[in-house]
Design a protein around this motif. Sequence first.
Motif, PDB file in Angstrom:
ATOM      1  N   LEU A 124       6.664  -1.447  12.803  1.00 51.89           N
ATOM      2  CA  LEU A 124       6.278  -0.345  13.694  1.00 51.89           C
ATOM      3  C   LEU A 124       7.229  -0.246  14.887  1.00 51.89           C
ATOM      4  CD1 LEU A 124       2.379  -0.750  13.700  1.00 51.89           C
ATOM      5  CD2 LEU A 124       3.735   0.990  12.517  1.00 51.89           C
ATOM      6  N   GLN A 125       7.657  -1.403  15.396  1.00 49.47           N
ATOM      7  CA  GLN A 125       8.575  -1.393  16.530  1.00 49.47           C
ATOM      8  C   GLN A 125       9.945  -0.848  16.116  1.00 49.47           C
ATOM      9  OE1 GLN A 125       8.497  -5.132  18.512  1.00 49.47           O
ATOM     10  NE2 GLN A 125       9.152  -4.279  20.450  1.00 49.47           N
ATOM     11  N   ALA A 126      10.389  -1.212  14.916  1.00 48.45           N
ATOM     12  CA  ALA A 126      11.680  -0.706  14.429  1.00 48.45           C
ATOM     13  C   ALA A 126      11.630   0.804  14.213  1.00 48.45           C
ATOM     14  CB  ALA A 126      12.046  -1.412  13.131  1.00 48.45           C
ATOM     15  N   LEU A 127      10.516   1.304  13.705  1.00 48.02           N
ATOM     16  CA  LEU A 127      10.379   2.748  13.509  1.00 48.02           C
ATOM     17  C   LEU A 127      10.340   3.477  14.845  1.00 48.02           C
ATOM     18  CD1 LEU A 127       7.777   2.853  10.586  1.00 48.02           C
ATOM     19  CD2 LEU A 127      10.229   3.358  10.466  1.00 48.02           C
ATOM     20  N   HIS A 128       9.770   2.817  15.863  1.00 47.50           N
ATOM     21  CA  HIS A 128       9.781   3.400  17.207  1.00 47.50           C
ATOM     22  C   HIS A 128      11.213   3.512  17.723  1.00 47.50           C
ATOM     23  CE1 HIS A 128       8.906   4.059  21.443  1.00 47.50           C
ATOM     24  NE2 HIS A 128       9.625   2.989  21.733  1.00 47.50           N
ATOM     25  N   ILE A 129      12.018   2.480  17.503  1.00 50.19           N
ATOM     26  CA  ILE A 129      13.418   2.507  17.927  1.00 50.19           C
ATOM     27  C   ILE A 129      14.177   3.584  17.156  1.00 50.19           C
ATOM     28  CG2 ILE A 129      15.567   1.185  17.965  1.00 50.19           C
ATOM     29  CD1 ILE A 129      13.845  -1.334  18.317  1.00 50.19           C
ATOM     30  N   LYS A 130      13.885   3.710  15.893  1.00 50.19           N
ATOM     31  CA  LYS A 130      14.570   4.697  15.048  1.00 50.19           C
ATOM     32  C   LYS A 130      14.373   6.109  15.564  1.00 50.19           C
ATOM     33  CE  LYS A 130      14.164   6.869  10.500  1.00 50.19           C
ATOM     34  NZ  LYS A 130      13.591   8.108  11.055  1.00 50.19           N
ATOM     35  N   GLY A 131      13.131   6.421  15.985  1.00 49.98           N
ATOM     36  CA  GLY A 131      12.857   7.777  16.475  1.00 49.98           C
ATOM     37  C   GLY A 131      13.113   8.811  15.407  1.00 49.98           C
ATOM     38  N   THR A 173      16.108   9.584  14.247  1.00 45.35           N
ATOM     39  CA  THR A 173      17.370   9.311  13.569  1.00 45.35           C
ATOM     40  C   THR A 173      17.148   9.159  12.075  1.00 45.35           C
ATOM     41  OG1 THR A 173      18.059   8.104  15.545  1.00 45.35           O
ATOM     42  CG2 THR A 173      19.392   7.801  13.562  1.00 45.35           C
ATOM     43  N   SER A 174      18.078   9.636  11.283  1.00 43.98           N
ATOM     44  CA  SER A 174      17.961   9.532   9.829  1.00 43.98           C
ATOM     45  C   SER A 174      18.124   8.082   9.386  1.00 43.98           C
ATOM     46  CB  SER A 174      19.014  10.402   9.150  1.00 43.98           C
ATOM     47  OG  SER A 174      20.320   9.990   9.503  1.00 43.98           O
ATOM     48  N   PHE A 175      17.519   7.728   8.240  1.00 42.27           N
ATOM     49  CA  PHE A 175      17.564   6.353   7.752  1.00 42.27           C
ATOM     50  C   PHE A 175      18.976   5.922   7.372  1.00 42.27           C
ATOM     51  CE2 PHE A 175      12.941   6.576   7.288  1.00 42.27           C
ATOM     52  CZ  PHE A 175      12.590   5.281   7.645  1.00 42.27           C
ATOM     53  N   ASP A 176      19.811   6.827   6.898  1.00 43.00           N
ATOM     54  CA  ASP A 176      21.160   6.433   6.513  1.00 43.00           C
ATOM     55  C   ASP A 176      22.001   6.008   7.719  1.00 43.00           C
ATOM     56  OD1 ASP A 176      21.097   9.022   7.461  1.00 43.00           O
ATOM     57  OD2 ASP A 176      22.859   9.652   6.320  1.00 43.00           O
ATOM     58  N   VAL A 177      21.655   6.500   8.914  1.00 43.74           N
ATOM     59  CA  VAL A 177      22.322   6.078  10.142  1.00 43.74           C
ATOM     60  C   VAL A 177      21.635   4.834  10.720  1.00 43.74           C
ATOM     61  CG1 VAL A 177      22.900   6.732  12.513  1.00 43.74           C
ATOM     62  CG2 VAL A 177      23.093   8.407  10.663  1.00 43.74           C
ATOM     63  N   PHE A 178      20.319   4.775  10.581  1.00 43.02           N
ATOM     64  CA  PHE A 178      19.522   3.717  11.192  1.00 43.02           C
ATOM     65  C   PHE A 178      19.673   2.372  10.471  1.00 43.02           C
ATOM     66  CE2 PHE A 178      15.291   1.580  10.922  1.00 43.02           C
ATOM     67  CZ  PHE A 178      15.256   1.072  12.202  1.00 43.02           C
ATOM     68  N   LEU A 179      19.636   2.365   9.137  1.00 36.99           N
ATOM     69  CA  LEU A 179      19.575   1.116   8.376  1.00 36.99           C
ATOM     70  C   LEU A 179      20.787   0.201   8.549  1.00 36.99           C
ATOM     71  CD1 LEU A 179      17.865   2.312   5.061  1.00 36.99           C
ATOM     72  CD2 LEU A 179      16.855   1.056   6.971  1.00 36.99           C
ATOM     73  N   LEU A 232      21.666  -3.076  13.546  1.00 37.10           N
ATOM     74  CA  LEU A 232      20.891  -4.308  13.649  1.00 37.10           C
ATOM     75  C   LEU A 232      19.394  -4.046  13.543  1.00 37.10           C
ATOM     76  CD1 LEU A 232      20.683  -7.333  14.191  1.00 37.10           C
ATOM     77  CD2 LEU A 232      20.765  -6.840  16.648  1.00 37.10           C
ATOM     78  N   SER A 233      18.912  -3.030  14.255  1.00 30.94           N
ATOM     79  CA  SER A 233      17.483  -2.712  14.198  1.00 30.94           C
ATOM     80  C   SER A 233      17.069  -2.294  12.794  1.00 30.94           C
ATOM     81  CB  SER A 233      17.146  -1.610  15.206  1.00 30.94           C
ATOM     82  OG  SER A 233      17.994  -0.489  15.036  1.00 30.94           O
ATOM     83  N   GLY A 234      17.964  -1.611  12.058  1.00 34.30           N
ATOM     84  CA  GLY A 234      17.671  -1.226  10.683  1.00 34.30           C
ATOM     85  C   GLY A 234      17.596  -2.421   9.758  1.00 34.30           C
ATOM     86  N   MET A 235      18.480  -3.405   9.981  1.00 36.39           N
ATOM     87  CA  MET A 235      18.448  -4.623   9.165  1.00 36.39           C
ATOM     88  C   MET A 235      17.184  -5.434   9.433  1.00 36.39           C
ATOM     89  SD  MET A 235      22.439  -5.806   9.415  1.00 36.39           S
ATOM     90  CE  MET A 235      23.760  -4.690   8.890  1.00 36.39           C
ATOM     91  N   VAL A 236      16.776  -5.472  10.705  1.00 36.61           N
ATOM     92  CA  VAL A 236      15.518  -6.144  11.045  1.00 36.61           C
ATOM     93  C   VAL A 236      14.357  -5.449  10.344  1.00 36.61           C
ATOM     94  CG1 VAL A 236      13.912  -6.649  12.931  1.00 36.61           C
ATOM     95  CG2 VAL A 236      16.367  -7.017  13.245  1.00 36.61           C
ATOM     96  N   PHE A 237      14.400  -4.119  10.299  1.00 39.11           N
ATOM     97  CA  PHE A 237      13.368  -3.345   9.606  1.00 39.11           C
ATOM     98  C   PHE A 237      13.310  -3.715   8.121  1.00 39.11           C
ATOM     99  CE2 PHE A 237      12.597   0.420   6.933  1.00 39.11           C
ATOM    100  CZ  PHE A 237      11.288   0.703   7.280  1.00 39.11           C
ATOM    101  N   TYR A 255      12.283  -2.676  23.480  1.00 39.81           N
ATOM    102  CA  TYR A 255      13.597  -2.204  23.045  1.00 39.81           C
ATOM    103  C   TYR A 255      13.666  -0.702  23.247  1.00 39.81           C
ATOM    104  CZ  TYR A 255      13.849  -6.762  20.805  1.00 39.81           C
ATOM    105  OH  TYR A 255      13.850  -8.103  20.573  1.00 39.81           O
ATOM    106  N   SER A 256      14.817  -0.255  23.712  1.00 36.68           N
ATOM    107  CA  SER A 256      15.001   1.172  23.953  1.00 36.68           C
ATOM    108  C   SER A 256      14.994   1.924  22.636  1.00 36.68           C
ATOM    109  CB  SER A 256      16.327   1.420  24.676  1.00 36.68           C
ATOM    110  OG  SER A 256      16.342   0.763  25.926  1.00 36.68           O
ATOM    111  N   SER A 257      14.675   3.206  22.733  1.00 45.07           N
ATOM    112  CA  SER A 257      14.766   4.058  21.558  1.00 45.07           C
ATOM    113  C   SER A 257      16.229   4.191  21.156  1.00 45.07           C
ATOM    114  CB  SER A 257      14.170   5.439  21.858  1.00 45.07           C
ATOM    115  OG  SER A 257      12.814   5.318  22.215  1.00 45.07           O
ATOM    116  N   TRP A 258      16.444   4.844  20.030  1.00 43.22           N
ATOM    117  CA  TRP A 258      17.801   5.027  19.534  1.00 43.22           C
ATOM    118  C   TRP A 258      18.665   5.665  20.611  1.00 43.22           C
ATOM    119  CZ3 TRP A 258      19.550   2.776  15.395  1.00 43.22           C
ATOM    120  CH2 TRP A 258      20.780   3.153  14.876  1.00 43.22           C
TER     121      TRP A 258
END
Length: 543
Positions: A97-104, A106-112, A115-120, A417-420
């Motif tokens: 849930l925290q990683a999705l909050h950071i993602k906001g 942003t598309s998954f191909d950019v997010f994953l 570092l936050s995407g890898m943690v997700f 953690y700040s948003s994207w």
Amino acid sequence: MSRPRILMAGKLNGCYLVLHCATSSPVGSNAGFTPLVMIRGTPSTGHETIKASTSHVFLRCYAGELNVMTSKTSFSKHDLLFLISLLLLEASIVVILQALHIKGETSFDVFLPRLSGMVFLCASGAFLVSGAVIVRRYLEHRRSPSHSFLLVVAMNIITVVLTVVTAEIAVRAAVRSYYGYEAIGTLVLKPKNWNAIKGHYQKLIRKQRGDLSYHVYDPLLGWTVGPSRLSADGLYWSSPEGIRAPDGNTSFARNTEGVDIALVGDSFTFGEEVPYKESYGYHLEQMLGAPFRVLNFGVPGYGLAQMFLRYERDVRPWKPKVSIFGFISSDLRRTLWVYPFLGDFRWGNPYSNPRFILSEGELTTINTTLLTSDVIFSRESISELPFLEYQREYHPREWERHFYHASYLVRLLLSWYSSWPDDRDEVSEEALLSINAALVKAFVTSATHDGSIPLLVYLPVESELNRPSRRPAAKQVLEEVGIAYVDPTSCLLEVNPSDRFSRHNGHYASQGNAAIAKCLLPVIHQAVTGVHVSSVGIKNKER
């Protein structure tokens, strides 16, 4: 229906081995005969329950199954794995849930790939594995009910509830209010509350009207040093011309015979937290001696945009021989602010900023006449403020409140953690560097055109001295401009570390200011007289 029977496999030293519990299996049948438990005592033939007086073990037969209950229930490795899986599942849900909050948005191909995407992805894997273990254990419990299953679930629930309640209490106890913001240390809790911030600043505005404020509203600069003022703490005086002065009786008349040196900058140049005679402007004047005079046009809180405009309007008429433009790295961020109190929660200043943009390579202000404090804090919603799209560190999502924000623990986790990173071109890193570089060039061009010698000074702060391996943002801009500048770091390093900065807000202490003046002294002599002297701290970046 036949009565359940407990079948024994014989007697050994007074102990009976229970092999099977059945309703119809014939004695002597080997099918399903699995040793289950050893009990001491004499079996009570024909009864459904056998009680061993020494071990407190109860055996009951229900529809062909043996149910064992004991006051000394064992906790097997199987149960430990189940408990760990429950805790891992709950932790992975929080991380996801925290990683999705950071993602906001942003598309998954950019997010994953980040570092936050890898943690997700890792948390998602942990969720699936722990979930599979839990489901398997639950199905086993459905087939063969076990009290250890219920015990583990109860332990997990109690652990989670106690942890959450304790953490919620601790977070609430740690929260402090700063100018309407709620924060723990330097971490501001989200969502932010416009009504609380507005209420605080409205009180501040009323107080300033009751007490003579050292700073006053300025439609061009946002705020400036008021004429003939004394600060509330009695530490700062200003002259009738709005320049920092040693006392209330000083007026800086035109200097027709001497050599004027103008200082333009923020609180470090102004000399905040020290008396006038401990500022680097005063130290420099004493080192230079007659006929030099140093005029301190520094204003606490200024960014490069305000410094440039202060020079254009207030400094140029004095026709100084040398114009010193000194700034710290934080001043670059202020250039991309429209409302400073949104950029720094500890700001405490109710005014707005002039905001420059680059239009076809030319500097242009978007807010030519700045809003007064009354107008800013009369708005019902923060979204009613103009030019928010040009405000760095403003994100609309950080002001939206939902039901789960009733928990301070949830707010802390979402704020950790700040948003994207903001992808708006108006507040990007590229905009920060290019606009500030353009302002530095504009100052140099303007001062040179006026016949004044422009001198750029990088002012290091304590954190930059402690981490010399990192290149400060102020140096990046100066190197981008490609003009020589003064770096007084070497002079500051000669001072005892405990004497360089004040302990309260980190401005230069008296000895730190003296070190800055020491580095400026040979540079000014060389600039004014043309005689080459030891160029301590000069960084020549001309290209």
